[in-house]
Design a protein around this motif. Structure first.
Motif, PDB file in Angstrom:
ATOM      1  N   GLY A   1      50.493   8.645   4.531  1.00  0.00           N
ATOM      2  CA  GLY A   1      49.446   8.820   5.826  1.00  0.00           C
ATOM      3  C   GLY A   1      48.566   7.914   6.343  1.00  0.00           C
ATOM      4  N   ARG A   2      49.335   6.821   5.055  1.00  0.00           N
ATOM      5  CA  ARG A   2      47.957   5.680   5.020  1.00  0.00           C
ATOM      6  C   ARG A   2      48.182   4.351   6.393  1.00  0.00           C
ATOM      7  N   GLY A   3      47.271   3.699   6.854  1.00  0.00           N
ATOM      8  CA  GLY A   3      47.370   3.232   9.161  1.00  0.00           C
ATOM      9  C   GLY A   3      47.489   1.838   8.162  1.00  0.00           C
ATOM     10  N   GLN A   4      47.451   0.950   8.653  1.00  0.00           N
ATOM     11  CA  GLN A   4      48.290  -0.367   9.112  1.00  0.00           C
ATOM     12  C   GLN A   4      47.572  -1.617   8.375  1.00  0.00           C
ATOM     13  N   ARG A   5      46.061  -0.831   8.191  1.00  0.00           N
ATOM     14  CA  ARG A   5      45.112  -1.789   7.094  1.00  0.00           C
ATOM     15  C   ARG A   5      45.384  -2.173   6.216  1.00  0.00           C
ATOM     16  N   MET A   6      45.666  -1.021   5.031  1.00  0.00           N
ATOM     17  CA  MET A   6      46.328  -1.235   4.412  1.00  0.00           C
ATOM     18  C   MET A   6      47.596  -1.922   3.987  1.00  0.00           C
ATOM     19  N   LYS A   7      48.234  -2.417   4.754  1.00  0.00           N
ATOM     20  CA  LYS A   7      49.535  -3.455   5.272  1.00  0.00           C
ATOM     21  C   LYS A   7      48.743  -4.546   4.848  1.00  0.00           C
TER      22      LYS A   7
ATOM     23  N   SER B   1      29.877   2.784   7.019  1.00  0.00           N
ATOM     24  CA  SER B   1      30.106   4.239   6.264  1.00  0.00           C
ATOM     25  C   SER B   1      31.513   4.469   6.047  1.00  0.00           C
ATOM     26  N   SER B   2      32.467   3.469   6.477  1.00  0.00           N
ATOM     27  CA  SER B   2      33.253   3.505   6.966  1.00  0.00           C
ATOM     28  C   SER B   2      34.346   3.674   4.540  1.00  0.00           C
ATOM     29  N   ALA B   3      35.449   4.230   4.567  1.00  0.00           N
ATOM     30  CA  ALA B   3      35.872   5.007   3.657  1.00  0.00           C
ATOM     31  C   ALA B   3      36.051   3.343   2.603  1.00  0.00           C
ATOM     32  N   ARG B   4      36.881   1.876   3.255  1.00  0.00           N
ATOM     33  CA  ARG B   4      36.500   1.257   2.254  1.00  0.00           C
ATOM     34  C   ARG B   4      35.704   1.616   1.523  1.00  0.00           C
ATOM     35  N   GLU B   5      34.620   1.321   1.674  1.00  0.00           N
ATOM     36  CA  GLU B   5      33.422   1.662   0.431  1.00  0.00           C
ATOM     37  C   GLU B   5      34.081   2.300  -1.571  1.00  0.00           C
TER      38      GLU B   5
ATOM     39  N   SER C   1      33.112  -2.950   5.326  1.00  0.00           N
ATOM     40  CA  SER C   1      34.499  -2.925   5.095  1.00  0.00           C
ATOM     41  C   SER C   1      34.960  -3.994   6.174  1.00  0.00           C
ATOM     42  N   HIS C   2      34.629  -5.043   7.185  1.00  0.00           N
ATOM     43  CA  HIS C   2      35.224  -6.447   7.710  1.00  0.00           C
ATOM     44  C   HIS C   2      34.334  -7.179   6.803  1.00  0.00           C
ATOM     45  N   GLY C   3      33.572  -7.123   6.264  1.00  0.00           N
ATOM     46  CA  GLY C   3      32.877  -8.603   5.646  1.00  0.00           C
ATOM     47  C   GLY C   3      33.855  -9.002   4.635  1.00  0.00           C
TER      48      GLY C   3
ATOM     49  N   ARG D   1      46.177   2.380  -7.303  1.00  0.00           N
ATOM     50  CA  ARG D   1      46.856   4.150  -6.829  1.00  0.00           C
ATOM     51  C   ARG D   1      45.523   4.147  -5.738  1.00  0.00           C
ATOM     52  N   ARG D   2      44.689   4.031  -5.472  1.00  0.00           N
ATOM     53  CA  ARG D   2      43.409   4.014  -4.216  1.00  0.00           C
ATOM     54  C   ARG D   2      44.202   4.148  -2.545  1.00  0.00           C
ATOM     55  N   GLN D   3      45.360   2.552  -3.390  1.00  0.00           N
ATOM     56  CA  GLN D   3      45.939   2.153  -1.634  1.00  0.00           C
ATOM     57  C   GLN D   3      46.704   2.557  -1.485  1.00  0.00           C
TER      58      GLN D   3
ATOM     59  N   GLY E   1      32.446  12.751  13.977  1.00  0.00           N
ATOM     60  CA  GLY E   1      32.303  13.171  12.789  1.00  0.00           C
ATOM     61  C   GLY E   1      32.907  11.845  11.530  1.00  0.00           C
ATOM     62  N   HIS E   2      31.573  10.919  12.709  1.00  0.00           N
ATOM     63  CA  HIS E   2      31.015   9.923  11.943  1.00  0.00           C
ATOM     64  C   HIS E   2      29.986   9.258  12.241  1.00  0.00           C
ATOM     65  N   ALA E   3      30.098   9.089  10.789  1.00  0.00           N
ATOM     66  CA  ALA E   3      28.616   8.157  10.416  1.00  0.00           C
ATOM     67  C   ALA E   3      27.988   7.331  12.287  1.00  0.00           C
TER      68      ALA E   3
ATOM     69  N   ARG F   1      40.792  -9.258   2.155  1.00  0.00           N
ATOM     70  CA  ARG F   1      41.594  -9.991   2.947  1.00  0.00           C
ATOM     71  C   ARG F   1      41.588 -10.173   4.983  1.00  0.00           C
ATOM     72  N   ASP F   2      40.964  -8.531   5.193  1.00  0.00           N
ATOM     73  CA  ASP F   2      40.735  -8.524   6.677  1.00  0.00           C
ATOM     74  C   ASP F   2      39.564  -9.607   7.193  1.00  0.00           C
ATOM     75  N   TRP F   3      38.932 -10.175   6.414  1.00  0.00           N
ATOM     76  CA  TRP F   3      37.397 -10.317   6.690  1.00  0.00           C
ATOM     77  C   TRP F   3      37.565 -12.241   7.007  1.00  0.00           C
TER      78      TRP F   3
ATOM     79  N   GLU G   1      42.625   2.190  17.869  1.00  0.00           N
ATOM     80  CA  GLU G   1      43.424   1.562  18.136  1.00  0.00           C
ATOM     81  C   GLU G   1      44.316   1.134  16.937  1.00  0.00           C
ATOM     82  N   ARG G   2      43.296   1.727  15.694  1.00  0.00           N
ATOM     83  CA  ARG G   2      44.154   1.734  14.115  1.00  0.00           C
ATOM     84  C   ARG G   2      43.029   3.242  13.177  1.00  0.00           C
ATOM     85  N   SER G   3      44.025   3.389  12.451  1.00  0.00           N
ATOM     86  CA  SER G   3      43.323   4.426  11.909  1.00  0.00           C
ATOM     87  C   SER G   3      44.717   5.052  10.179  1.00  0.00           C
ATOM     88  N   ASP G   4      43.838   5.669   9.658  1.00  0.00           N
ATOM     89  CA  ASP G   4      45.002   6.623   8.315  1.00  0.00           C
ATOM     90  C   ASP G   4      45.028   7.453   9.296  1.00  0.00           C
ATOM     91  N   VAL G   5      45.993   8.372   9.127  1.00  0.00           N
ATOM     92  CA  VAL G   5      46.369   9.587   9.274  1.00  0.00           C
ATOM     93  C   VAL G   5      45.916  10.548   8.037  1.00  0.00           C
TER      94      VAL G   5
HETATM   95  C1  EPS Z   1      38.129   3.655   7.314  1.00  0.00           C
HETATM   96  C2  EPS Z   1      39.303   2.623   8.910  1.00  0.00           C
HETATM   97  C3  EPS Z   1      40.404   2.197   7.950  1.00  0.00           C
HETATM   98  C4  EPS Z   1      40.386   2.469   7.125  1.00  0.00           C
HETATM   99  C5  EPS Z   1      39.855   2.517   6.285  1.00  0.00           C
HETATM  100  C6  EPS Z   1      38.850   3.947   5.760  1.00  0.00           C
HETATM  101  O1  EPS Z   1      40.258   0.694   8.643  1.00  0.00           O
HETATM  102  P1  EPS Z   1      39.826  -0.050   9.947  1.00  0.00           P
HETATM  103  O2  EPS Z   1      39.217   0.234  10.560  1.00  0.00           O
HETATM  104  O3  EPS Z   1      40.579  -1.053   9.140  1.00  0.00           O
HETATM  105  O4  EPS Z   1      41.666   0.328   9.962  1.00  0.00           O
HETATM  106  O5  EPS Z   1      41.851   1.597   6.440  1.00  0.00           O
HETATM  107  O6  EPS Z   1      39.974   1.909   4.359  1.00  0.00           O
HETATM  108  C7  EPS Z   1      39.995   1.309   4.001  1.00  0.00           C
HETATM  109  C8  EPS Z   1      39.842  -0.132   4.477  1.00  0.00           C
HETATM  110  C9  EPS Z   1      40.766   1.254   2.484  1.00  0.00           C
HETATM  111  O7  EPS Z   1      40.301   0.280   1.872  1.00  0.00           O
HETATM  112  O8  EPS Z   1      40.646   2.536   2.161  1.00  0.00           O
HETATM  113  C10 EPS Z   1      37.340   4.366   7.716  1.00  0.00           C
HETATM  114  O9  EPS Z   1      36.892   4.006   9.158  1.00  0.00           O
HETATM  115  O10 EPS Z   1      36.388   4.993   7.053  1.00  0.00           O
END
Ligand code: EPS
Length: 400
Positions: free
Chosen positions: A45-51, A131-135, A10-12, A39-41, A109-111, A80-82, A348-352
């Motif tokens: 309800g999306r969080g800060q990461r999508m900014k 396991s992040s949904a960034r995948e 996710s942050h690679g 469209r996926r972004q 609830g996570h892996a 970009r967050d890399w 600290e940071r998440s999607d709702v």
């Molecule tokens: C995710 C956590 C959040 C989401 C991420 C999936 O990222 P971060 O931990 O960097 O705040 O924004 O989703 C995406 C980056 C994306 O592109 O969908 C998680 O833990 O699954």
């Protein structure tokens, strides 16, 4: 055989998709893939990461002068967050490992916990990064290639949201998938109904204020699919089973239904099975193959377009249930893997809510599996070969 793999944390630095088995001669542009990545972004309800992220693809191999070669297609989407994670996520031996971002507190609830136990990691970041949904961005890229192929043969894969939290909406039976999709595309929640969409946004706002998260249900539908994809002869060739696998593999999906799904269990057979009719000349849709041939058809589609593990010519219709995102601002109880002491997790940071995005991902995985089944039936070396075999098959159907 059409198949794909993804890689990337996710942050690679980047996410990679490797597609093997795509036919030659398919028109493919990065713009087509970027369209779905964008469209996926989106979605309320999306969080800060999508900014931070603005996903776009680099086509590394398998395409020349706008057409596929038949060789493996490699697609890369950068994170970009890399930039903010270079030392923590770097592959080099000297990379920083402890800057306070070592994770020893598994989130319910996570892996995190099962992954840590399985792979023997004491920094759970080594699990959660993958396991992040960034995948799902990498999967959407694969799906966009599959869509380009299917669209060439008049097949469209579409989705829309039918519930978020306890706000539920049922499309009227008479509504066409294309109209529902059009309305969904214009909506921040990807729900075609304005009022329901407003209620969903209010529910997301409430969940956010409470430090909570929300799941929901998405419908994903493919139109223009010819009968005969998949097979009844072997368990792992059944199209519904194959689609259930790929839909269930999407992060946070906990339920999958084909057609009427669980409701069929409580209804008598006479109310479930889709009666068969025949029409000589179908409503011709210019440019689309399947609707132009005489066909058997149904007035209901409780089977979700699949009988005996094979497509029956009706729209393929699935519903998926997404659980609420488990990364919560509201603390949940867990146990630190080092101290074995209980703690209350907060973030600290998440999607709702990522239900609108899940629809786009569902389209991608469904499109890829349908494209796989399509190539199995009609040949996979070149678009010319596919054209010939598909046209021949439609002729065979017309004479049936
Ligand atoms: C995710 C956590 C959040 C989401 C991420 C999936 O990222 P971060 O931990 O960097 O705040 O924004 O989703 C995406 C980056 C994306 O592109 O969908 C998680 O833990 O699954």
């Amino acid at each position: 055989m059409l198949r794909y793999l993804t890689s990337g944390e996710s942050h690679g630095p980047e996410l990679t998709t490797l597609i093997d088995g795509a036919p030659s001669g398919l028109e493919l542009s990065s713009g087509r893939i970027d369209f779905d990545l964008k469209r996926r972004q989106g979605g309320y309800g999306r969080g800060q990461r999508m900014k931070i992220e603005s996903d776009s693809v680099r086509i590394i191999s398998g395409v020349r002068h706008g057409r596929t070669l038949g060789s493996p297609i490699c697609l890369v989407v950068s994170n970009r967050d890399w930039e903010n994670w270079t030392s923590i996520m770097g592959a080099g031996v000297g990379a920083v490992t402890d800057d306070g971002r070592v994770v020893t507190r598994p989130r319910p609830g996570h892996a995190d916990l099962p992954g840590g136990l399985k792979y023997g990691h004491r920094d759970l970041r080594n699990i959660l990064e993958r396991s992040s949904a960034r995948e799902t961005a990498a999967r959407v890229a694969a799906g966009a290639v599959a869509k380009a192929l299917l669209e060439r043969f008049g097949i469209r894969v579409m989705s829309w949201v039918v519930s978020i939290g306890d706000v539920k909406w049922r499309p009227d039976k008479g509504l066409r998938p294309a109209d529902l999709f059009k309305a969904a595309e214009a909506s921040a929640t990807r729900c075609p109904d304005k009022k329901a969409s407003e209620d969903m946004m209010a529910a997301i706002d409430r969940a956010k204020a409470d430090g909570d998260s929300l799941g929901g249900v998405v419908e994903v539908v493919a139109t223009g699919v010819p009968p005969g994809l998949g097979s009844h002869v072997q368990w792992d060739r059944k199209l519904d089973a194959r689609l259930a696998l790929c839909l269930m593999s999407i992060q946070a999906i906990k339920g999958v239904e084909a057609g009427l799904g669980f409701k069929t269990a409580s209804l008598p057979g006479s109310k479930v099975h889709d009666e068969i009719f025949y029409m000589k000349a179908a409503n011709g849709v210019k440019g689309a193959y399947w609707p132009n041939v005489p066909r058997f058809f149904r007035r209901t589609n409780n089977a979700g377009g699949i009988e005996g593990g094979m497509s029956n010519g009706e729209p393929i219709a699935f519903r998926i249930a997404m659980k609420p995102i488990p990364t919560l601002y509201k603390p949940l109880r867990s146990v630190d893997i080092e101290t074995k002491k209980p703690f209350k997790a907060s973030v600290e940071r998440s999607d709702v809510c990522a239900v609108p995005a899940a629809g786009v991902v569902a389209e991608a995985v469904m499109a890829f599996e349908l494209a796989t089944a399509f190539l199995e039936k009609f040949g996979s070396d070149s678009i010319v070969e596919l054209e010939r075999n598909y046209t021949g098959y439609l002729k065979q159907l017309s004479g049936y």
